[in-house]
Design a protein around this motif. Structure first.
Motif, PDB file in Angstrom:
ATOM      1  N   ARG A 133       7.175  -9.242  -3.432  1.00  0.00           N
ATOM      2  CA  ARG A 133       6.151  -8.210  -3.535  1.00  0.00           C
ATOM      3  C   ARG A 133       5.323  -8.454  -4.785  1.00  0.00           C
ATOM      4  O   ARG A 133       5.706  -9.236  -5.652  1.00  0.00           O
ATOM      5  CB  ARG A 133       6.784  -6.818  -3.625  1.00  0.00           C
ATOM      6  N   THR A 134       4.206  -7.730  -4.844  1.00  0.00           N
ATOM      7  CA  THR A 134       3.329  -7.891  -5.993  1.00  0.00           C
ATOM      8  C   THR A 134       3.531  -6.720  -6.935  1.00  0.00           C
ATOM      9  O   THR A 134       3.402  -5.561  -6.536  1.00  0.00           O
ATOM     10  CB  THR A 134       1.870  -7.928  -5.520  1.00  0.00           C
TER      11      THR A 134
ATOM     12  N   GLU B 230       2.278  -4.497 -10.049  1.00  0.00           N
ATOM     13  CA  GLU B 230       0.946  -4.162 -10.528  1.00  0.00           C
ATOM     14  C   GLU B 230       0.796  -4.624 -11.971  1.00  0.00           C
ATOM     15  O   GLU B 230       1.636  -4.308 -12.816  1.00  0.00           O
ATOM     16  CB  GLU B 230       0.742  -2.650 -10.436  1.00  0.00           C
TER      17      GLU B 230
ATOM     18  N   GLN C  32       0.782 -16.051  -3.841  1.00  0.00           N
ATOM     19  CA  GLN C  32      -0.113 -15.082  -3.248  1.00  0.00           C
ATOM     20  C   GLN C  32       0.181 -14.894  -1.766  1.00  0.00           C
ATOM     21  O   GLN C  32       0.154 -13.795  -1.250  1.00  0.00           O
ATOM     22  CB  GLN C  32      -1.546 -15.582  -3.423  1.00  0.00           C
TER      23      GLN C  32
ATOM     24  N   SER D 230       3.003 -15.552  -0.169  1.00  0.00           N
ATOM     25  CA  SER D 230       4.327 -15.088   0.199  1.00  0.00           C
ATOM     26  C   SER D 230       4.512 -13.594  -0.028  1.00  0.00           C
ATOM     27  O   SER D 230       5.449 -13.001   0.478  1.00  0.00           O
ATOM     28  CB  SER D 230       5.381 -15.861  -0.585  1.00  0.00           C
ATOM     29  N   ALA D 231       3.612 -12.985  -0.777  1.00  0.00           N
ATOM     30  CA  ALA D 231       3.785 -11.557  -1.070  1.00  0.00           C
ATOM     31  C   ALA D 231       3.595 -10.725   0.187  1.00  0.00           C
ATOM     32  O   ALA D 231       2.741 -11.024   1.011  1.00  0.00           O
ATOM     33  CB  ALA D 231       2.802 -11.118  -2.141  1.00  0.00           C
TER      34      ALA D 231
ATOM     35  N   ILE E 149       0.530  -5.308   1.816  1.00  0.00           N
ATOM     36  CA  ILE E 149       0.565  -3.852   1.888  1.00  0.00           C
ATOM     37  C   ILE E 149      -0.683  -3.331   2.594  1.00  0.00           C
ATOM     38  O   ILE E 149      -0.640  -2.422   3.399  1.00  0.00           O
ATOM     39  CB  ILE E 149       0.662  -3.257   0.466  1.00  0.00           C
ATOM     40  N   GLU E 150      -1.820  -3.930   2.275  1.00  0.00           N
ATOM     41  CA  GLU E 150      -3.062  -3.504   2.915  1.00  0.00           C
ATOM     42  C   GLU E 150      -3.279  -4.330   4.168  1.00  0.00           C
ATOM     43  O   GLU E 150      -3.460  -5.539   4.101  1.00  0.00           O
ATOM     44  CB  GLU E 150      -4.243  -3.696   1.962  1.00  0.00           C
TER      45      GLU E 150
ATOM     46  N   GLU F 100      -2.737   7.207  12.668  1.00  0.00           N
ATOM     47  CA  GLU F 100      -3.439   6.193  11.889  1.00  0.00           C
ATOM     48  C   GLU F 100      -4.331   5.338  12.785  1.00  0.00           C
ATOM     49  O   GLU F 100      -5.448   5.000  12.409  1.00  0.00           O
ATOM     50  CB  GLU F 100      -2.421   5.326  11.144  1.00  0.00           C
TER      51      GLU F 100
END
Ligand SMILES: Nc1ncnc2c1ncn2[C@@H]1O[C@H](COP(=O)(O)OP(=O)(O)OP(=O)(O)O)[C@@H](O)[C@H]1O
Lengths: 572, 445
Positions: free
Chosen positions: B36-37, B39, B67, B69-70, B73-74, B118
């Motif tokens: 994960r990234t 912040e 980049q 492999s993360a 989320i969006e 959604e």
């Protein structure tokens, strides 16, 4: 995040004067830090929430609330709600909120506005959204520089989490054109979290935070894991159907109908000017209802030259706006689900954005979450920070943290190679005993913790001391649902002995609510260690260290004792 | 973190016999992790970045890999393929919104009641971007905003949970028709009907709904399924089909009339819907081979039970009969045996009696032969009497065997002395045995 890092304008760290900017579609704010604490700056009109609007009359440029007032008489030359258009093609923008102001146009794919920004008689200008942004940012900078008494050179600016690469680049270019160096663009929800975490009284705790940013034209919600002060976004949701303007619309319809009761054939929504007046006063009434239980609505010559005056109380407002409020509830519940979590997993809810002032919204959240979740909003917490200021404060704090860094350093540090790390999936903890001797998982490192990570706990030894077992396992949670006991038919015999709770059956609630609780489950065993000869009443210290490659080092010893045990587990 | 948490719950005591090298026993390793990234914000991140950057230098490769492999989320909205827009639909009049297919308007035809909130919001946004009248005007096309209004109406309905249910209640395009005989003839009974009930399940107040299953479903599952469906609790309602109620204050009577009419119509449709579902179930269960199978199995089981019972009864009867016969036979035999024995006894007794008589005659005869021990002269009657009395006495003291034995000894003896000798011996024996007293029988000694 490959947009160009700071240093776009060749500003050296020693010459910097940095601020934080929250740049919204509806309102913007600027903030600086004074002695490390953030201060939101008021512009020359005394406003800290500055409408993101530019308006031109007779070659004069107006901004903020002065420009907003022009929406009634000069909508065509007033530009509103443009920020999200930055870096977007015309075909992918939603022009809805510009309807009662300058309309966006397609100029070779980019979004632009045609406005009369010079004196009468000169030809109108076609300005791209980037140019508009530059002009607006320049005004913000001016206000900040006036307040600080020196020229502001640099800023940290907050952006929505779904801001695209090209939107970011366009924003940086717009800022650069305003002679502003962008130190960093940071995600809005993280700015809000930082604003709370930077308070002197804040404790560094591992927690899961939901940030609900309820703005004017959009609502954005993020689930954030805060682990040892490192923040990881687990899930986000963006909503353009339930936001501040929708509450304005509810009130506009309400007041229009009230007006039409007295003036049956005049609909103030029927012409642009009446509509603008109706909207402005409705928004004012809405804000007033956040503070008081009553608001007055009073407009001179609302429509057909008829003055209108009335009042509305909060209860009425909450009734007519219920659908929008419920939309916020569903949005928040939805994103928690999306993150694979339960409301019971949420330690804190931070409400940010202007709409978060609304008491009903915060109270609704209060009802959704368990009592242990803190709801950070003015209506539910006396120590809450003004939701309208959170992002600017967070941006200012970040600006003060990094302003002395070389731009290269900032760029390197924010690169994916640094920011992308492994996060453990399951909790890691130790087995302790409950009152009746049952084995219980006690977490030491929470799930979704970025590695490398290290945590230490102190645990009571058995009553009489002696040799102690330290058993390290993984752990997961599940939600235990206890259905309310169907009312016992007769005062029967014992109901079996396996009821492990002392049900506090005070018979008070008629409603049969089921009881939900989060239970830790013991997962796979990682290691066992022995700590010998612990003193009676003593404590044992356990430290778990997870390396970047997920190798684990465990150290344990009696608190105050000598020596100790240390062992490692290989990376998987 | 510098601070350490305090836990009050105690650790367990080390179990007896636990041992490990250096008191540490490694057992497993961490199971899984997610890229994960984090912040790049806040003081703790700066510390992290410092640590990370001091340890390694990053090649461009590493960066790109990190980049990619993360975990994303969006999600970009582009991922949804768009549904083609029917030109007829684009010409709809907004005022006819009641008859429009809200899902089709938003391009969600294939999702319908399954569309998440959604998805609806995303679909709406996409349509707004495309059809906003201000954009059309900016591009110089007509000012017609009819379809845009259709979009707004569709969104209004679908984002309002109450209105959406009302619409979903009458969204026939989401219905799955029961399979025809012809379709069923090709097999696939379970798949075809399963689809029907999966679609009907959307109306259930109770979720999840038991599924139809297949030929391998257990009896319990099948019973469960039909039980659930025959007691189906549906939220389906029909106010969406209401006729418009006049909104002015003048026609109050007519308004009330319309409202009543609508209420009745709803009730009627609801009843019809319930009946429809019941018919569906009847039809489905009638052809459900599983039910037949279970019934046959149950019948077979029941029959078997009956036969078993009958056989058992028959056997019991037979057994009883045999037992009775055997008993009777045994009784009869026993009786006959007893009778025979009785007769034999009688004969024996008689024979014994006769023998005794005969022997007694021998005894008496012997004293007569011995002339009552009177020597050569005639024996006086007193003498005869005394001897015979004594003979009587001795006879009375001894049993028939002894009589026989005595008779045997006396038989054939003619000489008076010899006879007397036998008698006196017998008397001596009896005296010795205490049966007679010395001098009781003088005449025979
Ligand atoms: N005290 C208040 N009570 C209720 N609503 C308020 C209050 N103050 C501001 N608002 C509303 O908050 C909204 C603006 O929120 P915010 O300042 O967060 O804007 P923003 O970030 O520019 O939003 P967006 O980008 O979504 O348009 C407006 O609809 C405004 O009417």
């Amino acid at each position: 995040m490959t947009e160009k890092g700071a240093g776009q304008l060749g500003v050296s760290p020693s010459d910097r004067c940095a601020i934080g900017i929250s740049f919204g579609n509806s309102y913007s704010s600027i903030a600086c830090t004074i002695d490390d604490s953030p201060v939101v700056i008021a512009n020359e009109d005394g406003d800290r929430q500055i409408p993101t609007i530019l308006s031109y009359v007779d070659g004069e440029e107006y901004t903020g609330n002065q420009a907003k007032a022009m929406l009634i008489r000069n909508p065509k030359n007033t530009v509103i709600s443009f920020k999200d258009f930055l870096g977007q093609e015309f075909k992918s923008i939603d022009p809805t909120h510009c309807h009662a102001a300058a309309h966006p146009q397609d100029a070779n794919g980019t979004v632009s506005f045609t406005i009369q920004d010079k004196v009468e008689g000169e030809p109108p200008s076609t300005l791209s959204v980037k140019e508009i942004s530059t002009r607006y940012l320049r005004r913000l900078l001016q206000s900040a520089s006036d307040y600080l008494g020196k020229k502001v050179t640099s800023a940290v600016i907050t952006v929505p989490t779904n801001f695209t690469e090209s939107q970011r680049e366009a924003l940086i270019r717009a800022a650069n054109d305003a002679e502003l160096e962008v130190l960093q663009l940071i995600n809005e929800p993280i700015a809000s979290v930082l604003a709370y975490d930077a308070r002197p009284e804040a404790k560094l705790e591992d927690k899961i935070i939901v940030v609900a940013d309820l703005g004017g034209t959009r609502s954005d919600v993020a689930v954030v894991a805060s682990r040892g002060g490192l923040y990881t976004i687990l899930a986000t949701a963006h909503d353009y159907e339930f936001a501040g303007v929708h509450l304005d619309t509810v009130l506009m319809d309400h007041f229009a109908k009230e007006f039409m009761k007295k003036n049956p054939n005049v609909d103030p929504r029927g012409n642009a000017r009446s509509l603008a007046k109706l909207k402005a006063e409705s928004e004012a009434a809405k804000k007033a209802l956040s503070i008081g239980t009553n608001a007055s609505f009073s407009v001179e010559s609302l429509a057909d030259g008829i003055d209108f005056q009335t009042t509305i109380n909060r209860l009425r407002y909450e009734t007519i706006a219920r659908k929008v409020f419920e939309g916020f509830n569903r949005l928040v519940e939805g994103v928690i689900k999306k993150a694979g979590l339960d409301v019971l997993d949420i330690d804190e809810v931070i409400l940010s954005g202007g709409t978060s002032h609304t008491p009903r919204i915060a109270n609704n959240f209060r009802a959704i979450f368990p009592e242990t979740t803190s709801i950070q909003a003015p209506a539910t917490s006396a120590t809450a920070i003004n939701p309208s200021e959170l992002q600017a404060r967070g941006a200012a704090l970040q600006a003060s943290l990094i302003q002395e860094y070389e731009s290269d350093d900032i760029e390197q540090s924010t690169h994916p190679a640094v920011t992308t790390v492994k996060h453990i999936t399951n909790a890691i903890g130790v087995i302790s005993l409950s009152g009746d001797g049952e084995e219980i998982f006690t977490p030491i490192i929470a799930p979704e913790t970025a590695v490398p990570a290290r945590r230490t706990v102190h645990i009571a030894a058995p009553e009489n001391g002696g040799d102690v077992l330290v058993k390290i396992t993984e752990g997961g949670t599940h939600i235990k649902v206890t259905k309310p006991e169907p009312k016992p038919k007769e005062n029967g015999e014992k109901e079996g002995e396996d009821e492990d709770e002392d049900d506090s059956d005070f018979d008070s609630e008629e409603e049969e609510e089921e009881h939900r609780e989060k239970i830790w489950k013991i997962g796979t065993t990682l290691a066992e260690a022995a700590v010998r000869d612990v003193k009676k009443g003593g404590k044992v210290e356990v430290t778990i260290n997870v390396a970047g490659d997920l190798a684990v080092t465990i150290t344990t010893r009696a608190v105050g004792g000598k020596g100790g045990v240390r062992g490692t587990l290989p990376a998987p | 973190m510098a601070t350490s948490t305090i836990v009050a719950r105690p650790l367990p005591v080390l179990p007896e016999g636990w041992s490990a090298e250096k008191d540490f026993k490694p057992i497993g390793s961490i199971t899984a992790s997610t890229q994960r990234t984090i912040e790049p914000v806040g003081p703790h991140f700066l510390a992290h970045a410092r640590r990370a950057r001091h340890k390694r230098t990053f090649s461009e490769d590493d960066r790109i890999q990190a980049q990619e492999s993360a975990k994303k989320i969006e999600k970009d909205d582009e991922s949804d393929v768009s549904e083609p827009e029917d030109p007829l639909m684009l010409q709809r009049e907004a005022k006819d919104w009641k008859s429009q297919d809200h899902y089709q308007v938003l391009g969600l035809s294939k999702y319908r009641w399954k569309a998440t909130e959604e998805q609806i919001k995303r679909a709406h946004r996409k349509k707004v971007l495309k059809h906003h009248p201000d954009k059309k005007a900016a591009q110089g096309s007509t000012e017609d905003d009819n379809f845009f209004k259709c979009i707004q109406k569709a969104t209004e309905v679908l984002l309002d949970p109450v209105k959406r249910r009302q619409f979903d209640s009458v969204d026939e395009k989401a219905d799955v028709d029961p399979p025809t005989k012809k379709e069923l003839a090709k097999g696939n009974y379970y798949k075809l009907w399963g689809r029907v009930f999966k679609s009907e399940a959307r109306f259930s107040k109770q979720q999840p709904v038991p599924t139809f299953g297949d030929e391998n479903s257990t009896k319990e599952e099948v019973e469960n399924f039909y039980n659930f469906w025959y007691n189906f609790d549906s939220w389906r309602s029909f106010e969406y089909l209401d006729e418009d109620v006049p909104d002015d204050n003048e026609n109050r009577d007519q308004k009330r009339h319309m409202e009543r009419k609508n209420a009745n119509a709803r009730k009627k449709k609801k009843a019809e819907d319930n009946a429809r579902l019941r018919k569906l179930l009847d039809e489905c269960s009638a052809g459900d081979e599983r039910i037949k199978k279970f019934r046959q199995e149950a019948n077979a089981a029941k029959n078997k039970k009956r036969l078993d019972k009958e056989a058992a009864e028959k056997k019991a009867k037979e057994d009883a009969r045999l037992k009775k016969e055997a008993e009777e036979k045994a009784a009869k035999e026993a009786e006959e045996k007893a009778k025979a024995e009785r007769e034999a006894n009688k004969k024996a007794k008689e024979a014994a009696k006769n023998a005794v008589k005969k022997n007694k005659r021998v005894l008496r005869g012997s004293v007569k032969d011995a002339n009552y021990f009177a020597g050569s002269g005639d024996a006086s009657p007193a003498q005869i009497d005394a001897v015979l009395n004594d003979v009587e006495l001795v006879q009375g003291k001894i049993d028939p065997d002894e009589i026989a034995a005595l008779a045997g000894k006396l038989n054939g003896l003619k000489v008076a002395d010899e006879i007397k000798g036998v008698w006196s011996e017998e008397v001596k024996r009896l005296v010795a045995a205490g049966k007679l007293k010395d001098g009781d029988v003088k005449s025979l000694v």
